[in-house]
Design a protein around this motif. Structure first.
Motif, PDB file in Angstrom:
ATOM      1  N   TRP A   1       0.839  -1.197   0.000  1.00  0.00           N
ATOM      2  CA  TRP A   1       0.000   0.000   0.000  1.00  0.00           C
ATOM      3  C   TRP A   1       0.876   1.249   0.000  1.00  0.00           C
ATOM      4  O   TRP A   1       0.616   2.199  -0.734  1.00  0.00           O
ATOM      5  N   LEU A   2       1.927   1.243   0.828  1.00  0.00           N
ATOM      6  CA  LEU A   2       2.829   2.390   0.882  1.00  0.00           C
ATOM      7  C   LEU A   2       3.471   2.649  -0.479  1.00  0.00           C
ATOM      8  O   LEU A   2       3.544   3.792  -0.929  1.00  0.00           O
ATOM      9  N   LEU A   3       3.915   1.599  -1.132  1.00  0.00           N
ATOM     10  CA  LEU A   3       4.583   1.754  -2.436  1.00  0.00           C
ATOM     11  C   LEU A   3       3.613   2.093  -3.562  1.00  0.00           C
ATOM     12  O   LEU A   3       3.913   2.944  -4.408  1.00  0.00           O
ATOM     13  N   ASN A   4       2.481   1.431  -3.586  1.00  0.00           N
ATOM     14  CA  ASN A   4       1.573   1.564  -4.726  1.00  0.00           C
ATOM     15  C   ASN A   4       0.564   2.704  -4.596  1.00  0.00           C
ATOM     16  O   ASN A   4       0.216   3.323  -5.604  1.00  0.00           O
ATOM     17  N   ASP A   5       0.091   2.967  -3.397  1.00  0.00           N
ATOM     18  CA  ASP A   5      -0.945   3.980  -3.217  1.00  0.00           C
ATOM     19  C   ASP A   5      -0.399   5.271  -2.586  1.00  0.00           C
ATOM     20  O   ASP A   5      -0.560   6.350  -3.149  1.00  0.00           O
ATOM     21  N   TYR A   6       0.227   5.128  -1.446  1.00  0.00           N
ATOM     22  CA  TYR A   6       0.712   6.325  -0.750  1.00  0.00           C
ATOM     23  C   TYR A   6       1.772   7.055  -1.572  1.00  0.00           C
ATOM     24  O   TYR A   6       1.776   8.285  -1.620  1.00  0.00           O
ATOM     25  N   ASN A   7       2.644   6.343  -2.203  1.00  0.00           N
ATOM     26  CA  ASN A   7       3.717   6.965  -2.980  1.00  0.00           C
ATOM     27  C   ASN A   7       3.175   7.889  -4.070  1.00  0.00           C
ATOM     28  O   ASN A   7       3.792   8.887  -4.404  1.00  0.00           O
TER      29      ASN A   7
END
Length: 107
Positions: A10-16
């Protein structure tokens, strides 16, 4: 730090995608979620909109500091049982050194 593979993804794909977006108020919930994941405990939305920018900067800074770890966890095969260590954890481990004593005999 201990995050799940789903959290790392989620951090890599969405939050980033939104972490550097200028309108912080539109994405404060994502910053709060990222900060909570990276700190390992739940945080609530800041009380005042004047705190949104500072909060997003903290979340963004933590994301950048732990990016290598996040990528390792996101790409770890679920069947693997090893623990992925952060660079900070690796740097604090001390290697064991063998010491030699010179026993010289006097003639």
């Amino acid at each position: 730090m201990n995050i799940t593979k789903e959290q790392a993804q989620w951090l890599l794909n969405d939050y980033n995608k939104i972490r550097l977006y200028g309108k912080v108020a539109n994405h404060i919930n994502a910053h709060v979620k990222a900060f909570s994941i990276l700190k390992g405990k739940e945080f609530g939305k800041p009380d005042c909109t004047c705190q949104y920018v500072a909060f997003s900067q903290l979340a963004n800074s933590m994301y950048e500091q732990h990016l290598d770890y996040i990528q390792q966890v996101a790409n770890t095969d679920e069947r693997e049982t090893r623990t992925v260590q952060t660079s900070e954890e690796r740097s604090t481990q001390r290697s064991k050194r063998s010491t030699r004593t010179n026993n010289s005999s006097q003639v």
